[in-house]
Design an enzyme around this catalytic site. Sequence first.
Site, PDB file in Angstrom:
ATOM      1  N   HIS A 119      29.591  37.242  39.809  1.00 41.46           N
ATOM      2  CA  HIS A 119      30.764  37.223  38.733  1.00 41.46           C
ATOM      3  C   HIS A 119      30.152  37.778  37.488  1.00 41.46           C
ATOM      4  O   HIS A 119      29.312  37.062  37.078  1.00 41.46           O
ATOM      5  CB  HIS A 119      31.159  35.996  38.924  1.00 41.46           C
ATOM      6  CG  HIS A 119      32.280  35.781  37.944  1.00 41.46           C
ATOM      7  ND1 HIS A 119      33.671  35.748  38.524  1.00 41.46           N
ATOM      8  CD2 HIS A 119      32.424  35.655  36.567  1.00 41.46           C
ATOM      9  CE1 HIS A 119      34.507  35.495  37.316  1.00 41.46           C
ATOM     10  NE2 HIS A 119      33.920  35.555  36.488  1.00 41.46           N
ATOM     11  N   CYS A 120      30.673  38.764  37.173  1.00 42.61           N
ATOM     12  CA  CYS A 120      30.399  39.339  35.838  1.00 42.61           C
ATOM     13  C   CYS A 120      31.274  39.186  34.691  1.00 42.61           C
ATOM     14  O   CYS A 120      32.544  39.641  34.959  1.00 42.61           O
ATOM     15  CB  CYS A 120      30.335  40.802  36.193  1.00 42.61           C
ATOM     16  SG  CYS A 120      29.798  41.857  34.893  1.00 42.61           S
ATOM     17  N   PRO A 121      31.001  38.552  33.669  1.00 48.17           N
ATOM     18  CA  PRO A 121      31.980  38.050  32.710  1.00 48.17           C
ATOM     19  C   PRO A 121      32.454  39.335  31.832  1.00 48.17           C
ATOM     20  O   PRO A 121      33.142  39.475  31.163  1.00 48.17           O
ATOM     21  CB  PRO A 121      30.965  36.990  31.965  1.00 48.17           C
ATOM     22  CG  PRO A 121      29.586  37.371  32.054  1.00 48.17           C
ATOM     23  CD  PRO A 121      29.706  37.965  33.518  1.00 48.17           C
TER      24      PRO A 121
END
Length: 262
Positions: A119-121
Amino acid sequence: MGQRFHFVVDPQGWCCMGLIIFVWLYNTIFIPKVILFPHYEEGNISVVAVLCYYFCSLFCIASLFRASVADPGKLPANPKIPITEREYWELCNKCNMMRPKRSHHCSRCGHCVRRMDHHCPWINNCVGEDNHWLFLQLCFYTQILSSYTLILDFCHYYYFLPLKKENWDVFVFRHELALLRISAFMGLIILGGISRLFYSQLMGIFTYKKMSNCCETCKSRPQKPWQQTFSEVFGTHWKILWFIPFRQRQPLRIPYHFASRV
């Protein structure tokens, strides 16, 4: 697949993505205004250099927005599992849903994602099977744009001829050095971080390729070339389309002797 709109309600992700957009907007406004247009008017650079910068900027922001809103591969609530495929599915212990192997549950998004990488912020979204290709494009074009910006910053002071006339914008003329120093600082930070991320992504793809070729069930099959692996990620055998964010990805039909159930 990969054509559904996906929106994650995450204030932290909004802040991270807003920071990336700010850096992109800053360089897209001030670099042409301080360097490209003045030097183009005096004949120090060609129109090709100006167009290339805007093309890189356009492809960078397009891949960013598409990666952030594209469905990464969210599994439906009640997936239909073919009888022949059931042995390759498993039960998620967090959402109690059936999912294919190599899927993972994202605690931020609250659901399982096919072939989830992380999951890439910075894009406020998961990186999964259906948007991994857009994330790779984002890393690639961010590196190109950051490198191009740093080269222009350097050439403006050490290579290009001094401008014969002052910039018509008083603010830009008075704060030119500060603006370019901020641009160079942001360019170095982003280039260093994104290069490391892009390298890890490529190594992850090649590692999976190596594992697929070395697994016991695949020993009797011919080894999968790297072009085939990347074609599966980008959804096309046409290599030129690997660099185009303005298209829809379609799952690639894998030849039987390259098929992997892992």
